[in-house]
Design a protein around this motif. Structure first.
Motif, short mmCIF file in Angstrom:
data_model
loop_
_atom_site.label_atom_id
_atom_site.label_comp_id
_atom_site.label_asym_id
_atom_site.label_seq_id
_atom_site.Cartn_x
_atom_site.Cartn_y
_atom_site.Cartn_z
N HIS A 45 -6.03 18.88 -13.85
CA HIS A 45 -6.24 19.82 -12.94
C HIS A 45 -7.23 19.40 -12.05
O HIS A 45 -7.68 19.96 -10.96
N GLU A 46 -7.72 18.06 -12.23
CA GLU A 46 -8.78 17.38 -11.56
C GLU A 46 -8.51 16.48 -10.48
O GLU A 46 -6.98 15.89 -10.83
N HIS A 47 -9.12 15.67 -9.82
CA HIS A 47 -8.63 14.67 -8.88
C HIS A 47 -9.79 13.74 -8.78
O HIS A 47 -10.85 14.02 -8.86
N ILE A 48 -9.34 12.40 -8.20
CA ILE A 48 -10.38 11.42 -7.95
C ILE A 48 -9.66 11.10 -6.45
O ILE A 48 -8.72 10.92 -6.29
N VAL A 49 -10.60 10.95 -5.44
CA VAL A 49 -10.28 10.54 -3.99
C VAL A 49 -10.01 9.29 -4.27
O VAL A 49 -10.80 8.28 -4.56
N LEU A 50 -8.63 8.78 -4.11
CA LEU A 50 -7.95 7.57 -4.20
C LEU A 50 -7.53 7.04 -2.96
O LEU A 50 -6.53 7.70 -2.33
N ARG A 51 -7.49 5.68 -2.55
CA ARG A 51 -7.18 5.39 -1.36
C ARG A 51 -6.74 3.86 -1.72
O ARG A 51 -7.47 3.11 -2.27
N VAL A 52 -5.83 3.27 -1.06
CA VAL A 52 -5.06 2.03 -0.98
C VAL A 52 -4.94 1.56 0.29
O VAL A 52 -4.25 2.27 1.08
N THR A 53 -5.42 0.11 0.57
CA THR A 53 -5.20 -0.36 1.87
C THR A 53 -4.87 -1.95 1.48
O THR A 53 -5.14 -2.36 0.75
N ALA B 103 0.97 -1.10 -0.10
CA ALA B 103 0.08 0.07 -0.11
C ALA B 103 0.89 1.05 0.04
O ALA B 103 1.15 1.86 -0.99
N GLU B 104 1.65 1.43 1.07
CA GLU B 104 2.43 2.70 1.07
C GLU B 104 3.44 2.72 0.25
O GLU B 104 3.77 3.76 -0.66
N ARG B 105 4.20 1.70 0.01
CA ARG B 105 5.34 1.48 -0.93
C ARG B 105 4.87 1.66 -2.27
O ARG B 105 5.70 1.96 -3.37
N PHE B 106 3.64 0.95 -2.58
CA PHE B 106 2.87 0.94 -3.74
C PHE B 106 2.28 2.37 -4.39
O PHE B 106 2.44 2.62 -5.42
#
Length: 570
Positions: free
Chosen positions: A469-477, A447-450
């Motif tokens: 200029h945009e974003h997507i709320v992206l999370r990895v666990t 996750a963190e290293r990826f």
């Protein structure tokens, strides 16, 4: 009770072994003190392995070298992760200097890790250094008590630096709630601070002799920012203000994100609105929610023990009525509130108190000196001259808060000189990961290293479709336990195996909707190919200012999760 409810108030059956452990622990003491003196192993034995979690520590080992050590017939290189209790995430420059010194001298990795629960963790403390870690925190007014296991954990508070007066009031309530719900046992002081045992009987009037059925999370939220992701928490107090003054809270109960792969009895759930309470009732209501969950939570199955499952089993109205009875209050109707975002405002912001607040983007919350970017040294230099405080955010960033106009230029120069104000894309600012490998024993995937390299590739996709200029709320666990809050993201990756993830899409930017699983057990290359196609459609078919998560739901790419207990896995 005469009121009908979907299921029993108390689940009968054989208790989970964790209940035995707590009952036999002598109020969380176990034999931890004796184990500390055992030099034959770098770890803790038996029940102590889990009991130390109540004291804010997890036993870990470096999984990158586990196989190598096994071949050498050596035990894993055990070391502890220690998590500080820091309600509201506020810390003084003096405290920071002490924390920095210990991390540099007594941890295997030398880093400070900011977490999305607004505190920091040390990774890699050897058993022989544990006491000095706790005592060092104590010397500057901090502790690690109750930051893990079956207790109320670190209380979050929106770190909004603009509404200075309102934030100050909300922060004080976060501290009060944290203190009110702490364990009363003297075990922590006796074991780690060498304080003498007091000849009195231990009592736990709120948590009970066997503590809570499962971990419990609390947040204080100041709209319009939902930076603490309220729907990830068991209990949430949403600040309601009149004329800039805090007058009370809306209470929401039963949020939670952890699941178990393939176990359809588990699901992510958003919190339910209970109602509004004036400030005077805050602690009584907090206690009532905790004790109701203490008494009704499932102690036979830890995978179904959290508050969200209790609410689904007994019914929201039944649980709410019990809270009212125990607190001696009646909830008023929920007062209006809305969220407009949950990201941190990176850079300088001036507060209404005429002080400046500098939010520094810290990727994945990892503070360390990197080649050309000596972040840890830079923050130490700032701490030596800063006259305000630091605020750790629930997005793993850090705010240098309360900077006077006369100090602003000096602080900024230090930040720039040490790589703390490097330009980042909107996508990187809105991406987050948990720790995962090599230290987390639960991690199934990186996750963190990826994340950094993965964001590079998502940034390239965004730019190719004219959305740089945009974003997507992206999370990895790295596993399904929810630490990275992937199940409140617009795009959430949940680790399934090394190099493979479940892809969830369809959350929203303000964090009030659970995303649905779209593809299962796929590689990062497959994820990027899938996202490329979806982002391409988003670029050409979106409505004005429509976020990615809202688009994939509106366009029918995924159905929204409306009733998680019944349709999360569909």
């Amino acid at each position: 009770m005469s009121e009908k409810h979907p299921g029993p108030l108390v689940v009968e059956g054989k208790l989970a072994d964790a209940e035995r452990l707590k009952a036999e622990s002598h109020f969380l003491r176990g034999t931890i003190a004796e184990d500390l003196n055992d030099g034959l192993t770098g770890g803790f034995r038996g029940d102590n392995f889990l009991l130390i979690r109540f004291h804010g520590m997890y036993q870990q080992d470096d999984r990158d070298i586990r196989a190598e050590r096994a071949e050498q017939k050596l035990e894993p290189r055990h070391a502890m992760m220690l998590r500080c209790r820091l309600p509201g995430g506020i810390i003084t420059p003096l405290q920071w200097q002490k924390i920095d010194k210990f991390a540099g001298e007594h941890t295997l990795y030398g880093s400070i890790r900011l977490t999305n629960r607004q505190t920091f963790q040390y990774h890699g403390i050897l058993k022989k250094d544990l006491k000095s870690a706790h005592q060092g925190l104590h010397e500057v007014g901090l502790d690690a008590l109750a930051t893990a296991n079956d207790v109320n954990r670190n209380v979050l508070c929106t770190s909004n630096p603009v509404e200075s007066a309102l934030h100050a009031e909300a922060y004080e309530w976060a501290k009060k709630i944290s203190e009110h719900l702490l364990p009363r046992t003297r075990a922590y002081a006796e074991i780690w601070l060498d304080q003498e045992k007091v000849a009195t009987t231990d009592e736990e009037p709120i948590l009970g002799p066997t503590y809570l059925p499962r971990k419990f999370k609390t947040a204080v939220v100041v709209p319009p920012q939902n930076d603490v992701d309220l729907h990830a928490n068991d209990m949430n107090f949403v600040a309601i203000a009149q004329n800039g003054k805090l007058v009370g809270f809306n209470l929401l109960v039963g949020g939670g994100l952890s699941i178990d792969h393939g176990n359809k009895k588990t699901y992510a759930r958003t919190a339910s609105e209970f109602g509004y309470i004036p400030l005077a009732h805050t602690l009584a209501v907090a206690e009532a929610v905790v004790t109701t969950q203490r008494d009704w939570g499932n102690r036979t199955d830890r995978k179904n023990a959290k508050t969200k499952y209790t609410l689904e089993r007994v019914g929201v109205e039944v649980f709410k009525a019990e809270v009212e009875r125990r607190a001696g209050i009646s909830f008023e109707p929920v007062r209006p509130y809305e969220f407009t975002g949950r990201g941190d405002r990176i850079g300088w912001v001036k507060g209404i108190d005429d002080k400046w607040h500098l939010t520094l983007f810290i990727e994945n919350g990892r503070i360390l000196d990197y080649p050309g970017r000596p972040l840890k040294t830079g923050l130490l230099e700032i701490a030596r001259v800063h006259q305000g405080d630091f605020r750790l955010t629930a997005n793993q960033n850090l705010i240098v808060a309360g900077v006077a106009e006369s100090q602003k230029e000096r602080i900024e120069k230090l930040a720039r000189d040490h790589g703390l104000m490097a330009a980042v894309t909107p996508q990187r600012e809105n991406s987050m990961a948990c720790v995962a490998f090599p230290t987390c024993p639960l991690a199934m995937a990186e996750a963190e290293r990826f994340l950094p390299q993965f964001v590079d590739k998502v940034d390239a996709i965004m730019a190719a479709h004219g959305l740089g200029h945009e974003h997507i709320v992206l999370r990895v666990t790295g596993c399904p336990n929810g630490c990275g809050r992937a199940l409140l993201a617009e795009v959430g990756l949940v680790g399934k195996a090394p190099g493979r993830y479940n892809l969830h899409i369809g959350g929203n930017r303000i964090g009030t909707r659970i995303p649905r699983m779209y593809r299962e057990n796929i590689t990062d290359a497959e994820i990027l190919t899938t996202l490329d196609a979806l982002i391409g459609r988003w670029a050409t078919e979106r409505q004005d200012n429509e976020g990615f998560g809202d688009f994939v739901v509106r366009s029918g790419i995924v159905r929204p999760v409306l009733d998680p207990a019944r349709d999360f896995w569909e």
